[in-house]
Design a protein around this motif. Structure first.
Motif, PDB file in Angstrom:
ATOM      1  N   TRP A 148       0.675  -1.234  -0.086  1.00 43.29           N
ATOM      2  CA  TRP A 148       0.072   0.066   0.117  1.00 43.29           C
ATOM      3  C   TRP A 148       0.816   1.143   0.192  1.00 43.29           C
ATOM      4  O   TRP A 148       1.815   1.420   0.776  1.00 43.29           O
ATOM      5  N   LYS A 149       0.731   2.063  -0.839  1.00 44.04           N
ATOM      6  CA  LYS A 149       1.279   3.433  -1.063  1.00 44.04           C
ATOM      7  C   LYS A 149       0.180   4.580  -0.640  1.00 44.04           C
ATOM      8  O   LYS A 149      -0.495   4.918  -1.675  1.00 44.04           O
ATOM      9  N   PRO A 150       0.471   5.100   0.411  1.00 47.11           N
ATOM     10  CA  PRO A 150      -0.678   6.019   0.840  1.00 47.11           C
ATOM     11  C   PRO A 150      -0.571   7.101  -0.042  1.00 47.11           C
ATOM     12  O   PRO A 150      -1.604   7.799  -0.035  1.00 47.11           O
ATOM     13  N   ALA A 151       0.344   7.620  -0.445  1.00 49.22           N
ATOM     14  CA  ALA A 151       0.560   9.135  -1.216  1.00 49.22           C
ATOM     15  C   ALA A 151      -0.144   8.812  -2.369  1.00 49.22           C
ATOM     16  O   ALA A 151      -0.682   9.591  -2.966  1.00 49.22           O
ATOM     17  N   MET A 152      -0.445   7.558  -2.996  1.00 45.90           N
ATOM     18  CA  MET A 152      -1.305   7.189  -4.251  1.00 45.90           C
ATOM     19  C   MET A 152      -2.832   7.102  -3.954  1.00 45.90           C
ATOM     20  O   MET A 152      -3.522   7.264  -4.835  1.00 45.90           O
ATOM     21  N   CYS A 153      -3.185   6.818  -2.692  1.00 48.79           N
ATOM     22  CA  CYS A 153      -4.512   6.467  -2.486  1.00 48.79           C
ATOM     23  C   CYS A 153      -5.382   7.651  -2.406  1.00 48.79           C
ATOM     24  O   CYS A 153      -5.055   8.743  -1.889  1.00 48.79           O
ATOM     25  N   ILE A 154      -6.390   7.806  -3.293  1.00 50.68           N
ATOM     26  CA  ILE A 154      -7.216   8.737  -3.619  1.00 50.68           C
ATOM     27  C   ILE A 154      -8.670   8.610  -2.591  1.00 50.68           C
ATOM     28  O   ILE A 154      -9.428   9.302  -2.973  1.00 50.68           O
ATOM     29  N   HIS A 155      -8.512   7.719  -1.556  1.00 50.99           N
ATOM     30  CA  HIS A 155      -9.753   7.539  -0.816  1.00 50.99           C
ATOM     31  C   HIS A 155     -10.891   7.262  -1.302  1.00 50.99           C
ATOM     32  O   HIS A 155     -12.042   7.663  -1.096  1.00 50.99           O
ATOM     33  N   SER A 156     -11.023   6.236  -2.135  1.00 46.53           N
ATOM     34  CA  SER A 156     -12.290   6.078  -3.259  1.00 46.53           C
ATOM     35  C   SER A 156     -13.015   5.513  -2.432  1.00 46.53           C
ATOM     36  O   SER A 156     -14.297   5.174  -2.666  1.00 46.53           O
ATOM     37  N   THR A 157     -12.464   4.646  -1.341  1.00 50.17           N
ATOM     38  CA  THR A 157     -13.361   4.034  -0.200  1.00 50.17           C
ATOM     39  C   THR A 157     -13.653   2.580  -1.052  1.00 50.17           C
ATOM     40  O   THR A 157     -14.299   1.737  -0.181  1.00 50.17           O
ATOM     41  N   SER A 191      -7.464  -5.701  -7.400  1.00 52.23           N
ATOM     42  CA  SER A 191      -7.310  -5.288  -9.072  1.00 52.23           C
ATOM     43  C   SER A 191      -8.316  -4.082  -9.051  1.00 52.23           C
ATOM     44  O   SER A 191      -8.552  -3.765 -10.038  1.00 52.23           O
ATOM     45  N   LYS A 192      -9.365  -4.100  -7.874  1.00 55.47           N
ATOM     46  CA  LYS A 192     -10.225  -3.094  -8.183  1.00 55.47           C
ATOM     47  C   LYS A 192      -9.960  -1.359  -7.721  1.00 55.47           C
ATOM     48  O   LYS A 192     -10.571  -0.487  -7.805  1.00 55.47           O
ATOM     49  N   CYS A 193      -8.935  -1.411  -7.163  1.00 57.63           N
ATOM     50  CA  CYS A 193      -8.119  -0.110  -6.531  1.00 57.63           C
ATOM     51  C   CYS A 193      -7.796   0.986  -7.798  1.00 57.63           C
ATOM     52  O   CYS A 193      -7.105   0.476  -8.663  1.00 57.63           O
ATOM     53  N   PRO A 194      -8.593   2.016  -7.909  1.00 53.88           N
ATOM     54  CA  PRO A 194      -8.473   2.787  -8.867  1.00 53.88           C
ATOM     55  C   PRO A 194      -7.243   3.535  -9.051  1.00 53.88           C
ATOM     56  O   PRO A 194      -7.042   4.094 -10.034  1.00 53.88           O
ATOM     57  N   SER A 195      -6.503   3.701  -8.194  1.00 50.86           N
ATOM     58  CA  SER A 195      -5.312   4.584  -8.033  1.00 50.86           C
ATOM     59  C   SER A 195      -3.894   3.849  -8.398  1.00 50.86           C
ATOM     60  O   SER A 195      -2.921   4.555  -8.460  1.00 50.86           O
ATOM     61  N   GLY A 196      -4.084   2.594  -8.057  1.00 50.80           N
ATOM     62  CA  GLY A 196      -2.712   2.010  -8.105  1.00 50.80           C
ATOM     63  C   GLY A 196      -1.971   1.946  -6.962  1.00 50.80           C
ATOM     64  O   GLY A 196      -0.942   1.302  -6.374  1.00 50.80           O
ATOM     65  N   ALA A 197      -2.626   2.566  -5.471  1.00 53.35           N
ATOM     66  CA  ALA A 197      -2.235   2.628  -4.202  1.00 53.35           C
ATOM     67  C   ALA A 197      -2.030   1.193  -3.744  1.00 53.35           C
ATOM     68  O   ALA A 197      -1.040   0.822  -2.932  1.00 53.35           O
ATOM     69  N   LEU A 198      -2.861   0.381  -4.128  1.00 57.35           N
ATOM     70  CA  LEU A 198      -2.796  -1.178  -3.694  1.00 57.35           C
ATOM     71  C   LEU A 198      -2.069  -1.847  -4.770  1.00 57.35           C
ATOM     72  O   LEU A 198      -2.641  -1.907  -5.962  1.00 57.35           O
ATOM     73  N   SER A 199      -1.229  -2.861  -4.425  1.00 53.14           N
ATOM     74  CA  SER A 199      -0.760  -3.875  -5.476  1.00 53.14           C
ATOM     75  C   SER A 199      -0.237  -5.066  -4.523  1.00 53.14           C
ATOM     76  O   SER A 199      -0.363  -5.036  -3.298  1.00 53.14           O
ATOM     77  N   PHE A 200       0.235  -6.212  -5.337  1.00 53.50           N
ATOM     78  CA  PHE A 200       0.882  -7.118  -4.242  1.00 53.50           C
ATOM     79  C   PHE A 200       2.014  -7.885  -5.175  1.00 53.50           C
ATOM     80  O   PHE A 200       1.895  -7.740  -6.205  1.00 53.50           O
ATOM     81  N   TYR A 201       2.445  -8.735  -4.291  1.00 56.31           N
ATOM     82  CA  TYR A 201       3.373  -9.553  -4.931  1.00 56.31           C
ATOM     83  C   TYR A 201       3.192 -10.892  -4.153  1.00 56.31           C
ATOM     84  O   TYR A 201       2.735 -11.140  -3.096  1.00 56.31           O
ATOM     85  N   LYS A 202       3.316 -12.081  -4.667  1.00 59.55           N
ATOM     86  CA  LYS A 202       3.274 -13.454  -4.357  1.00 59.55           C
ATOM     87  C   LYS A 202       4.613 -13.764  -3.371  1.00 59.55           C
ATOM     88  O   LYS A 202       5.567 -13.181  -3.433  1.00 59.55           O
ATOM     89  N   GLY A 203       4.090 -14.229  -2.029  1.00 61.68           N
ATOM     90  CA  GLY A 203       5.076 -14.588  -1.293  1.00 61.68           C
ATOM     91  C   GLY A 203       5.364 -13.541  -0.254  1.00 61.68           C
ATOM     92  O   GLY A 203       4.582 -12.545  -0.328  1.00 61.68           O
TER      93      GLY A 203
END
Ligand code: SF4
Length: 77
Positions: A17-26, A62-74
């Motif tokens: 999670w990258k807080p600076a990218m979060c647009i608080h879409s909820t 995958s529904k996060c519109p801003s790219g603030a959320l991402s993931f990697y395996k492991g």
């Protein structure tokens, strides 16, 4: 706050999670669109990667519109 990156892992997947990218879409935590058992801004830490399956988490991210959320395996740091 700009470069802060937070990571939350259940061992199988790491949520980034990258807080600076979060647009608080909820979108990630409202009941209608989200996965509030994992994403809940009312508690700390606000992401609980143990509360849902890895598949559910990936679908939600995958529904996060801003790219603030991402993931990697492991769980590598
Ligand atoms: S879905 Fe993405 S942009 Fe919306 S509140 Fe969650 S992290 Fe922020």
């Amino acid at each position: 706050m700009k470069d802060i990156t937070k990571k939350y892992t259940n061992g199988e997947i790491t949520i980034v999670w990258k807080p600076a990218m979060c647009i608080h879409s909820t979108i990630c935590w409202k009941h209608a669109t989200g996965l509030p058992k994992v994403f809940n801004p009312m508690i700390k830490p606000w992401i609980n990667p143990e509360a849902a399956t890895t598949e559910e988490i990936i679908t939600q991210i995958s529904k996060c519109p801003s790219g603030a959320l991402s993931f990697y395996k492991g769980d590598a740091k």
